[in-house]
Design an enzyme around this catalytic site. Structure first.
Site, PDB file in Angstrom:
ATOM      1  N   ARG A 219       8.584   1.417   7.092  1.00 41.20           N
ATOM      2  CA  ARG A 219       8.012   2.664   6.599  1.00 41.20           C
ATOM      3  C   ARG A 219       6.903   3.140   7.523  1.00 41.20           C
ATOM      4  O   ARG A 219       5.962   2.395   7.801  1.00 41.20           O
ATOM      5  CB  ARG A 219       7.458   2.472   5.182  1.00 41.20           C
ATOM      6  CG  ARG A 219       6.912   3.766   4.568  1.00 41.20           C
ATOM      7  CD  ARG A 219       6.395   3.571   3.162  1.00 41.20           C
ATOM      8  NE  ARG A 219       7.464   3.258   2.225  1.00 41.20           N
ATOM      9  CZ  ARG A 219       7.292   3.158   0.912  1.00 41.20           C
ATOM     10  NH1 ARG A 219       6.095   3.324   0.391  1.00 41.20           N
ATOM     11  NH2 ARG A 219       8.299   2.873   0.131  1.00 41.20           N
TER      12      ARG A 219
ATOM     13  N   ASP B 168       8.394 -10.940   0.195  1.00 42.12           N
ATOM     14  CA  ASP B 168       7.340 -11.949   0.169  1.00 42.12           C
ATOM     15  C   ASP B 168       7.731 -13.133  -0.711  1.00 42.12           C
ATOM     16  O   ASP B 168       7.471 -14.293  -0.360  1.00 42.12           O
ATOM     17  CB  ASP B 168       6.032 -11.335  -0.352  1.00 42.12           C
ATOM     18  CG  ASP B 168       5.339 -10.467   0.687  1.00 42.12           C
ATOM     19  OD1 ASP B 168       5.688 -10.591   1.879  1.00 42.12           O
ATOM     20  OD2 ASP B 168       4.474  -9.663   0.299  1.00 42.12           O
TER      21      ASP B 168
ATOM     22  N   THR C  68       3.815   9.115   7.637  1.00 42.76           N
ATOM     23  CA  THR C  68       4.720   9.960   6.852  1.00 42.76           C
ATOM     24  C   THR C  68       5.275   9.247   5.619  1.00 42.76           C
ATOM     25  O   THR C  68       5.790   9.894   4.705  1.00 42.76           O
ATOM     26  CB  THR C  68       5.919  10.392   7.713  1.00 42.76           C
ATOM     27  OG1 THR C  68       6.700   9.233   8.070  1.00 42.76           O
ATOM     28  CG2 THR C  68       5.444  11.080   8.995  1.00 42.76           C
TER      29      THR C  68
END
Length: 209
Positions: free
Chosen positions: A104, A203, A108
């Site tokens: 990501r 994670d 933006t």
């Protein structure tokens, strides 16, 4: 419009509860995700076409059925999608595996493609795109777009947990794609996490923070 399938099988729901539990450690979390992925693959492949063949048993010859039609391919979205691949491969060991890597953009907040490696015959395969979490839908939409741009014609999206916002986005941007999930949760929070969800799937799968 693509269909949404929510699997209510008791074994899937039972194992999903342990996956959600924050006290579940990395090893058990990984094993549970693997098991649920296999159970979901069993349901997703329910409509595969069959053909009749003849085999010889220890007693006599008989007609029996085998899977026909297109070959299958799995495309996990890196990195969390990797955690579901082995479970699916246990059920479909002949499937080829491609990968789509996205991150990501911090400015933006849009997904950016950084890695795509796919089987050469992708256009001939029925693909299952795999990502444990369908949150905003941005990564799933980007991955499906990347696959279509490279010739993919037949795809399904497989996720453990989805938020309504993510489902809506995929259906708006790719109305031809069927979505398969183990649960549809309430919403996204301000940080884009699914509520109640299970936290960060990557994670928890890989023991990182």
């Amino acid at each position: 419009m693509g269909n949404l399938y929510v699997f209510d099988h008791p074994m899937i729901q039972h194992k999903l509860t342990y996956i959600r539990d924050k006290t579940t450690g990395t090893k058990e979390f990984r094993e549970l995700v693997d098991e649920v992925a296999m159970l979901m693959a069993y349901e997703i492949t329910r409509d595969l076409p069959l053909q009749e063949v003849e085999v010889e048993t220890p007693v006599t010859r008989c007609k029996s059925k085998m899977i026909a039609g297109k070959k299958l391919g799995l495309v996990p979205i890196l990195r969390a999608g990797i955690g579901m691949v082995d479970g699916v491969l246990k059920l479909i060991p002949a499937a080829k595996v491609g990968h789509v890597g996205l991150y990501r953009d911090p400015d933006t907040l849009e997904p950016v493609e950084y890695y795509v490696k796919l089987p050469s015959d992708i256009s001939e395969r029925d693909l299952i795109v795999i990502d444990p979490m369908l949150a905003t839908g941005g990564s799933a939409v980007a991955a499906i777009t990347a696959l279509k741009n490279r010739g993919a014609r037949s795809m399904k999206l497989m996720c453990l947990i989805a938020a309504p916002e993510g489902i809506q986005k995929v259906q708006e941007m790719h109305p031809d794609i069927d979505i398969f999930v183990a649960a549809v949760d309430e919403m996204l929070n301000d940080h884009g996490y699914i509520v109640p969800g299970l936290g960060d799937a990557g994670d928890r799968l890989f023991g990182t923070k």
